[in-house]
Design a protein around this motif. Structure first.
Motif, short mmCIF file in Angstrom:
data_model
loop_
_atom_site.label_atom_id
_atom_site.label_comp_id
_atom_site.label_asym_id
_atom_site.label_seq_id
_atom_site.Cartn_x
_atom_site.Cartn_y
_atom_site.Cartn_z
N ILE A 7 10.01 11.76 -0.70
CA ILE A 7 8.88 12.03 0.20
C ILE A 7 8.35 13.44 -0.03
N LYS A 8 7.05 13.55 0.10
CA LYS A 8 6.40 14.84 -0.11
C LYS A 8 5.66 15.23 1.15
N ASN A 36 3.19 12.69 3.28
CA ASN A 36 2.27 11.97 2.40
C ASN A 36 2.16 10.51 2.86
N ASP A 39 4.18 7.72 1.25
CA ASP A 39 5.63 7.82 1.37
C ASP A 39 6.15 7.18 2.66
N LEU A 62 14.76 12.23 0.17
CA LEU A 62 14.76 13.46 -0.61
C LEU A 62 13.38 14.08 -0.62
N SER A 63 13.31 15.40 -0.44
CA SER A 63 12.03 16.08 -0.56
C SER A 63 12.21 17.40 -1.28
N ILE A 64 11.26 17.73 -2.13
CA ILE A 64 11.26 19.00 -2.85
C ILE A 64 10.18 19.87 -2.24
N ILE A 100 8.91 18.07 -11.15
CA ILE A 100 9.34 17.38 -9.93
C ILE A 100 10.22 16.19 -10.34
N ILE A 104 14.18 15.15 -9.44
CA ILE A 104 14.54 13.91 -8.72
C ILE A 104 15.49 13.08 -9.59
N GLY A 119 6.12 7.08 -3.23
CA GLY A 119 4.74 6.71 -2.98
C GLY A 119 4.06 6.45 -4.31
N GLN A 121 1.14 7.66 -5.05
CA GLN A 121 0.63 8.98 -5.41
C GLN A 121 0.73 9.90 -4.20
N SER A 122 0.62 11.20 -4.47
CA SER A 122 0.56 12.14 -3.36
C SER A 122 -0.91 12.41 -3.10
N ARG A 125 -2.14 16.06 -4.70
CA ARG A 125 -2.26 16.14 -6.15
C ARG A 125 -2.83 14.85 -6.75
N ALA A 128 -0.07 10.30 -9.35
CA ALA A 128 0.52 8.97 -9.57
C ALA A 128 1.46 8.95 -10.77
N GLN A 129 2.22 10.04 -10.93
CA GLN A 129 3.10 10.14 -12.10
C GLN A 129 4.58 10.15 -11.74
N GLY A 131 6.84 8.90 -9.71
CA GLY A 131 7.72 7.72 -9.61
C GLY A 131 8.06 7.15 -10.99
N1 LIG Z 1 7.70 17.51 -3.90
C1 LIG Z 1 8.11 16.23 -3.85
N2 LIG Z 1 9.25 15.88 -3.21
C2 LIG Z 1 9.66 14.59 -3.14
N3 LIG Z 1 8.98 13.57 -3.66
C3 LIG Z 1 7.82 13.85 -4.31
C4 LIG Z 1 7.33 15.18 -4.45
N4 LIG Z 1 6.17 15.13 -5.15
C5 LIG Z 1 5.93 13.83 -5.42
N5 LIG Z 1 6.93 13.04 -4.93
C6 LIG Z 1 7.03 11.57 -4.94
O1 LIG Z 1 6.24 11.05 -6.01
C7 LIG Z 1 5.17 10.25 -5.51
C8 LIG Z 1 3.96 10.40 -6.40
O2 LIG Z 1 3.51 11.73 -6.41
P1 LIG Z 1 2.47 12.32 -7.48
O3 LIG Z 1 2.93 11.94 -8.83
O4 LIG Z 1 2.47 13.79 -7.22
O5 LIG Z 1 1.12 11.70 -7.15
C9 LIG Z 1 5.00 10.71 -4.07
O6 LIG Z 1 4.42 9.70 -3.27
C10 LIG Z 1 6.45 10.99 -3.66
O7 LIG Z 1 7.14 9.79 -3.36
#
Ligand SMILES: Nc1ncnc2c1ncn2[C@@H]1O[C@H](COP(=O)(O)O)[C@@H](O)[C@H]1O
Ligand SMILES: Cc1cc2nc3c(=O)[nH]c(=O)nc-3n(C[C@H](O)[C@H](O)[C@H](O)COP(=O)(O)OP(=O)(O)OC[C@H]3O[C@@H](n4cnc5c(N)ncnc54)[C@H](O)[C@@H]3O)c2cc1C
Lengths: 263, 304
Positions: A7-8, A36, A39, A62-64, A100, A104, A119, A121-122, A125, A128-129, A131
């Motif tokens: 989760i973000k 997000n 998430d 988990l969250s970063i 990131i 993970i 999720g 995507q966030s 940002r 969508a990468q 996961g």
């Molecule tokens: N800082 C973070 N901490 C934990 N999960 C993250 C984080 N950034 C992205 N994710 C996970 O990766 C997914 C896609 O994010 P993104 O690739 O940034 O669009 C999010 O919906 C989260 O589930």
């Protein structure tokens, strides 16, 4: 069974964003943060499997991010996750998706997770990468953009969303990573007992180094308003007066359409 | 600069977005090749090297198999850029290629900026310039960001790709879009409810305006996901595509996936509290107002 949910914490998208000093991302000072959207669906999916299997699976959230992300970990635990992992990095906003994902997958490779939910995507940002990168790094199967999910006897059936509202149904054995699309389920609201219980649950804090953070593959050199140049007229002011003007425009357009003048 | 474009094919059709990949390659210049798992009966109008595998043999999209096929094209071409669309195919496959090669992935590219690319973020309100620090690099292109180029009367030079293995993810079936019998494509007037409407109860304010105008009610995705309106009313890339003469967007931010379904509309009026919402880009008229106060006033004025 072990389940991981990533989760973000992201800002409210209705805020007005001001570039930070380096001009690489937004300045956080005046922003309020929340989970997000995508998430929340991931957490709900994980908690539903736990309930389906009579509570035996253990769900880790988990969250970063910096100290503030503990809020979303607590929310996840109030929604039913059992434990939290906080990969604490005050500068997480400057990391790229590869970094990131490296953390993970670094953490997950020690946990023996059968199912991982992220999720799709966030919202800040929108890359969508993360996961898919995590799944590839762990060499496990991955299905993206889930709008339907069910689990039975070691296999998951996932509905993947395609363009135009079409879907494809696929089936896959665990271990599996699923990226969750909006509308996958109806995320629950944390209840008061849930919130109280969450306060007692454990949150493990780890450093980026402990999770195996790698070097970035991309560099950001600019962050600015997308010149959303109004293509037309912007009206502001007293609402009753505006209503009269807008009603006149609407009437005129509607009548023109009725006369067949627009199409 | 060597560019490898990755075209898409599904359910018997070559994706129309192939022309946007070509438009991007035209804007960038350089030596262009393409890869496709598709049908020999539907080859793209492209006069370069096409690394090709027959979907008739490889079946429906399987991420593992497509990854292995594409990596062959990458090995043969040694491209500087590997370019996908940011689509259900692209965002699924591009990160796998990026991870397999250990190289940068820039997603949702909407333009070029020096030696970097611009991408949209924060719900389309902001933009970033991102540069890959690896070569090759993988990109996914935001649909609609680059012009369509459709060369005619040319055909590609075929180079076969081959791979083997059993799929990890088993294909079961496709499900067609279901609109529950609601057809918005014939409406001349659509009033669309966005999340800014605030609650299921207040959707009534939007319906009242639609009734006063003799139009239909449409919705954004969060509104149908929340159950405020039927799924069949969703407008956008995963809903219906509409082009009414008059479109009134109530509390709609104007996300790219929503715009994809309504940008063919005639006159667009947006009602929003945020004058920076991306919907302003397509609105002929933006009224900065709170819906809860404004909609009743507006509907009353129309009635009189
Ligand atoms: N800082 C973070 N901490 C934990 N999960 C993250 C984080 N950034 C992205 N994710 C996970 O990766 C997914 C896609 O994010 P993104 O690739 O940034 O669009 C999010 O919906 C989260 O589930
Ligand atoms: C693969 C994919 C496919 C998608 N497909 C679609 C699709 O087909 N259709 C679709 O719509 N979305 C789709 N989305 C979702 C899309 O990205 C956006 O999340 C969505 O369009 C936002 O809906 P919204 O404008 O109603 O809500 P928000 O983005 O939350 O915007 C609400 C707006 O209301 C305004 N507002 C708030 N309060 C008030 C008030 N009191 N008065 C006036 N204005 C107010 C705010 O300023 C804001 O601009 C898709 C997303 C993905 C990832």
């Amino acid at each position: 069974m072990n389940i991981l949910v990533c989760i973000k914490q992201v800002p409210d998208m209705e805020a007005s964003f001001v570039p930070n000093r380096g001009g690489t991302w937004f300045d956080e000072t005046a922003l309020s943060f929340r989970m997000n959207d995508y998430d929340e669906f991931a957490i709900e999916a994980a908690v539903r499997i736990k309930e389906q299997l009579g509570g035996t699976p253990e769900v880790t959230a988990l969250s970063i991010g910096p100290g503030r992300v503990v809020e979303v970990i607590r929310k996840a635990m109030a929604m039913g996750c059992d434990r939290g992992v906080h990969l604490r990095d005050e500068e997480a906003a400057s990391l790229d998706p590869w970094q990131i994902a490296s953390m993970i997958s670094g953490y997950a490779s020690t946990g023996g997770f059968d199912l991982i939910f992220t999720g799709m995507q966030s919202v800040d940002r929108g890359s969508a990468q993360v996961g898919v990168l995590v799944a590839e790094r762990l060499a496990i199967a991955c299905v993206t953009t889930a709008v339907g999910f069910s689990y039975m006897a070691g296999r998951a059936t996932v509905e993947r969303e395609l363009e135009g509202g079409a879907k494809v149904v696929v089936s896959c054995a665990l271990p599996l990573l699923v990226t969750c699309q909006l509308g996958l389920n109806t995320p629950r609201y944390p209840t008061l007992p849930g919130i109280l219980r969450a306060k007692k649950k454990e949150i493990v804090e780890l450093s980026p180094g402990q999770a195996g953070m790698e070097k970035p593959l991309t560099r950001v050199s600019g962050f600015s308003h997308h010149v959303s140049r109004p293509s037309g007229v912007v009206l502001e002011g007293r609402l009753d007066e505006l209503a009269g003007r807008v009603a006149a425009v609407l009437r005129e357009k509607r009548d023109a359409i009725r006369r067949g003048g627009v199409r | 600069m060597k560019v490898l474009l990755v075209a898409e094919y599904r359910q018997g059709r070559l994706a129309e977005s192939t022309s946007e990949l070509l438009g991007f390659a035209d804007a960038l210049g350089g030596d262009v090749s393409m890869a496709l798992v598709g049908s020999p009966d539907q080859l793209p109008g492209f006069d370069g090297r096409l690394h090709f595998a027959d979907a008739g043999i490889y079946g429906e999209y399987d991420s593992e198999l497509h990854k292995r096929l594409l990596l062959q094209a990458v090995e043969a071409e040694t491209p500087d850029l590997i370019v996908f669309m940011h689509s259900s195919y692209g965002w699924d496959l591009a990160p796998r290629i990026s991870a397999a090669l250990g190289v940068a992935l820039l997603s949702g590219v909407a333009g070029m900026d020096g030696d970097g690319f611009t991408t949209r973020c924060c719900n389309g309100k902001m933009r970033r310039t991102v540069t890959a620090m690896t070569s090759p690099a993988v990109l996914t292109l935001l649909p609609g960001a680059f012009p369509s180029v459709q060369p005619e009367g040319v055909s590609p030079e075929l180079h076969p790709m081959a791979a083997s293995g059993v799929p990890v993810v088993e294909f079961i079936r496709y499900e067609p879009p279901s609109t529950g019998g609601i057809d918005l494509t014939r409406s001349d007037v659509i009033v669309c409810a966005g999340r800014g409407v605030g609650s299921r109860e207040k959707v009534g304010l939007v319906r009242a305006l639609a009734d006063a105008l003799g139009g239909e009610v449409g919705a954004t995705r969060p509104v149908v996901d929340a159950g405020w309106l039927e799924h069949g009313r969703q407008i956008g890339s995963t809903g219906q595509s509409v082009s009414p003469g008059l479109y009134v967007a109530c509390g709609v931010s104007g996300a790219i996936q929503h715009l994809a379904g309504m940008k063919g509309s005639g006159f667009v009026i947006a009602l929003n509290t945020d004058r920076d919402a991306p919907i302003v880009e397509v609105a002929d008229l933006l009224v900065v107002a709170d819906l809860e106060e404004f909609l009743p006033l507006l509907t009353a004025k129309l009635g009189s």
